[in-house]
Design an enzyme around this catalytic site. Sequence first.
Site, PDB file in Angstrom:
ATOM      1  N   ASP A  69      39.588  23.038 -11.444  1.00  0.00           N
ATOM      2  CA  ASP A  69      38.232  23.498 -11.146  1.00  0.00           C
ATOM      3  C   ASP A  69      37.384  23.335 -12.398  1.00  0.00           C
ATOM      4  O   ASP A  69      37.740  23.853 -13.466  1.00  0.00           O
ATOM      5  CB  ASP A  69      38.233  24.971 -10.729  1.00  0.00           C
ATOM      6  CG  ASP A  69      38.821  25.180  -9.341  1.00  0.00           C
ATOM      7  OD1 ASP A  69      39.036  24.175  -8.640  1.00  0.00           O
ATOM      8  OD2 ASP A  69      39.068  26.335  -8.971  1.00  0.00           O
TER       9      ASP A  69
ATOM     10  N   ASP B  95      38.531  23.810   4.704  1.00  0.00           N
ATOM     11  CA  ASP B  95      38.931  25.174   4.355  1.00  0.00           C
ATOM     12  C   ASP B  95      39.042  25.955   5.658  1.00  0.00           C
ATOM     13  O   ASP B  95      38.037  26.170   6.342  1.00  0.00           O
ATOM     14  CB  ASP B  95      37.900  25.829   3.433  1.00  0.00           C
ATOM     15  CG  ASP B  95      37.772  25.104   2.099  1.00  0.00           C
ATOM     16  OD1 ASP B  95      38.757  24.448   1.693  1.00  0.00           O
ATOM     17  OD2 ASP B  95      36.708  25.190   1.464  1.00  0.00           O
TER      18      ASP B  95
END
Length: 257
Positions: free
Chosen positions: A11, A130
């Site tokens: 990330d 997701d």
Amino acid sequence: MFKVRVIPCLDVKDGRVVKGVNFVGLRDAGDPVEAAIAYGAAGADELCFLDITATHENRGTILDVVKRTAEACFMPVTVGGGVRTVDDIRTLLNHGADKVSINSAAVSRREFVKEAAEKFGNQCIVVAIDAKRVARSGSDRWEIFTHGGRKETGIDAIEYAQEVVALGAGEILLTSMDRDGTKQGFDIPLTRAIADSITVPVIASGGVGNLDHLVAGIREGHATAVLAASIFHFGEFTVRQAKEHMARAGLPMRLDP
């Protein structure tokens, strides 16, 4: 037979790795390029950068990271986060990304997947899904969530996966929002339901806590690749340990000497 891929995910926010990477010998644990080089040396099959920079104006930082990584590493790199237009994809590919992951923009406008695949080829278009288990009228199903799992859409995850593949997605990056960060392992029923319903590779993501979880993602979840973050970043296991463990379990791995 295809080789199973192990993919660390980093990330990146404003050009820095969020949470850092706990490798011995890294001069700067927050530098994504340093981390990418270390992962490449450790035998990672691919690398995934997720740009979680809050503002679109700061996109220049991820482009610099991608460019420097492409110059220093030889493994394929996928970049996602904030990809909204064909121009976004073109710019990332021009800076050295091998694949680009699109998420919310594909949910809000499905045709974006078709446009991207037609322009750049489906082999470099990854659709990130997701999904979260939701109880509706007495029965459970998995639905798509966007904006980091905060916004519910009511869209059935399996139907959506089939739809984006039909539009040209070359790969699905599937994250279980129920399992993400729990270290309890992948959501195997979700992973298998998606993988068995489509014809393109599925990368399992969300919930890895040990090396057996990686094996289960492939063997029981029918994924073709596994993505993990914290078990690698914080030095619990190396990529090589993961791949050797998976090979001992009988999975076809690329093991460099």
